[in-house]
Enzyme design. Structure first.
Site, short mmCIF file in Angstrom:
data_model
loop_
_atom_site.label_atom_id
_atom_site.label_comp_id
_atom_site.label_asym_id
_atom_site.label_seq_id
_atom_site.Cartn_x
_atom_site.Cartn_y
_atom_site.Cartn_z
N LYS A 197 71.10 173.14 51.23
CA LYS A 197 70.74 173.75 49.94
C LYS A 197 70.64 172.65 48.88
O LYS A 197 71.40 171.66 48.95
CB LYS A 197 71.86 174.75 49.58
N SER A 232 72.49 183.02 46.09
CA SER A 232 71.56 181.98 45.71
C SER A 232 71.09 181.09 46.86
O SER A 232 70.07 180.41 46.71
CB SER A 232 72.21 181.10 44.63
N SER A 234 76.96 183.77 47.58
CA SER A 234 75.67 183.12 47.81
C SER A 234 75.35 182.72 49.23
O SER A 234 74.21 182.37 49.52
CB SER A 234 75.56 181.88 46.93
#
Ligand code: GLN
Length: 481
Positions: free
Chosen positions: A76, A151, A175
């Site tokens: 990420k 996210s 997330s």
């Protein structure tokens, strides 16, 4: 090449001479290319990955390869990776390059993982849909009109659509688990402090955890045992011994499992999610596990507590992005006098232009709850409720093995559905924030689909540092169901 669902399978094929790290990288690069429309990656490290693959192939030949040889991993866009850009999907970090590698990522590299690229996410990990990236939304591979969750949405879609084997995400309030649920994969948030946060861009430091998204529990267990443990660069990380989680996946006990009435009676819960959740409980009951329902009335305050405390911490953490120290600086009138006022104007302009709407909303909210006049009414009160919730959850987990609940109130929703209403978006986190508020480990595993064919996640939580039990139980559930 067919899709691989585990590192074990990959390793077997490598030993049988049927594939190589290089072949694998080529395969994943092709998948990334053909899935560009999903927006999962912000940058692909094709040359890097190919070169590393060749080196690791040689190590395999020489019998000196690490435990993650053959694992192609995406990260990420919130992790430092030396000499690579890091942007947290934000304009404010335009042009920023990491000078060092996050401890968690470094440990994967030392075991010969191949990092294939950095993945799209909500800006600074703030969001539940991956629509808050300043590089455009991520789309769910099962239906590109739907969100992948957030996210860590790019990380979830990358695993879902076979663009890498494993993704490393971050979980501050769900997330990793929420996108895992929306994409039909598995996602683990370990105990707070289990994995070093050194090199993870801070959102809310007392909540942030490094998490893992994968297609199977064994891969999650292996990555966890490699990344977890003491680190001289993070004074908050636990030095509690790290078990060999991947060797502890057998489960043959009868467990005491509880679910919370307040979660299943919520009017926000989609009926199909509720139905499948209870089906799962029925199955567990038939297997001899004890299932009980309990009440936690304080859970009614969980979202306000989470959003007060995380925005407070975020407003402080994000103060460092001022147009001077990192990345982006707003254009200025170079002929004007260089005065203090002009400096302050530069800060304001850089922050106004560099941050997106959701991040600004949270900085404002966090600054407000920390302001002298309102500190006690909001911040102090939320801290007190956090403590009460922790005490109550710990007590429940002293008497029981697991708390279970749906991972999310709904399945994946349409892109744009909550665009005008941040509170509706925050409600998507209803079930995931508890684990972060109290610091315990939690996992989401897929248990079925709704009528539209979108995946439904089942969330399991347990006591702090009991990841071994959590992973073994998840494995049992998935293998026997
Ligand atoms: N959706 C939650 C938020 O926006 C969780 C985000 C996260 O875990 N990083 O705060």
């Amino acid at each position: 090449m067919k899709a691989f669902s585990s590192l074990r399978e990959i390793k077997n094929q490598i030993s049988a001479g049927q594939t190589s790290c290089r072949d694998l990288v080529v395969y994943y690069l092709q998948n990334i290319e053909s899935n560009r429309h999903l927006g999962a990656f912000l940058e692909v490290y094709a040359q890097d990955a190919l070169q590393r693959a060749e080196q690791i192939d040689q190590k395999i030949q020489a019998g000196s390869a690490g435990r993650l040889a053959g694992a192609v991993i995406g990260i990420k866009d919130v992790f430092c990776y030396a000499d690579h850009p890091l942007q947290c999907a934000s304009q404010i970090l335009d042009g920023f390059r990491s000078q060092f590698t996050a401890t968690a990522i470094q440990r994967l590299l030392e075991e010969d993982a191949i990092i294939i690229g950095r993945q799209n996410c909500d800006e600074f990990a703030m969001g539940s849909s991956c629509e808050n990236s300043s590089f455009g939304p991520v789309r769910n591979a099962l239906d590109p009109e739907l969100v992948p969750g957030g996210s860590s949405g790019g990380s979830a879609v990358a695993v879902q659509a076979d663009m890498c084997l494993i993704s490393i995400g971050s979980d501050t309030g769900g997330s990793v688990r929420q996108p895992a649920a929306f994409c039909g994969i598995k996602g683990l948030k370990p105990s707070y402090s289990r994995i070093s946060r050194h090199g993870l861009a801070a959102y809310a430091s007392s909540f942030d955890c490094v998490g893992i998204l994968a297609k199977n529990i064994e891969d999650i267990a292996l990555c966890l045992e490699i990344m977890a443990g003491a680190d001289e660069y993070d004074s908050t990380v636990s030095s509690t011994e790290v078990p060999r989680y991947s060797q502890m996946l057998d489960f043959d006990r009868k467990s005491k499992i509880v679910y919370i009435e307040e979660t299943v009676n919520s009017d926000k819960l989609q009926p199909e999610v509720k139905e499948l959740f209870f089906e799962q409980l029925d199955w567990l009951r038939t297997q001899g596990h004890e299932i009980k329902s309990i009440h936690i009335p304080l859970l009614n305050y969980i979202l306000p507590v989470y959003y007060i405390l995380t925005t407070a911490e975020a407003s402080s953490n994000l103060a460092r992005y001022d147009g001077v120290r990192y990345g982006f600086r707003a254009k200025q009138n170079t002929h004007a006098n260089k005065s203090v006022n002009q400096l302050i104007e530069m800060y304001k302009k850089s922050r106004s232009e560099g941050f997106g709407a959701e991040v600004k909303r949270r900085i404002l909210l966090g600054t407000f709850v920390l302001s002298a006049d309102y500190y006690d009414a909001y911040y102090t009160k939320a801290q007190k409720i956090r403590r009460l919730l922790k005490d109550e959850t710990d007590k429940i987990l002293n008497d029981n093995d697991f708390i279970v609940m749906p991972t999310t109130p709904t399945t994946a929703f349409k892109i744009g559905a909550h665009a005008q209403d941040p509170v509706q978006m925050y409600l998507e986190d209803l079930y995931t924030v508890q684990a972060n508020v109290v610091g315990i480990p939690a996992i989401s595993v897929p248990i079925g689909k709704d009528k539209a064919g979108m995946p439904i996640g089942f969330q399991i939580m347990t006591g702090i540092f009991k990841e071994a039990e959590l992973l073994a139980f998840s494995n049992y559930l998935l293998e026997n169901k």
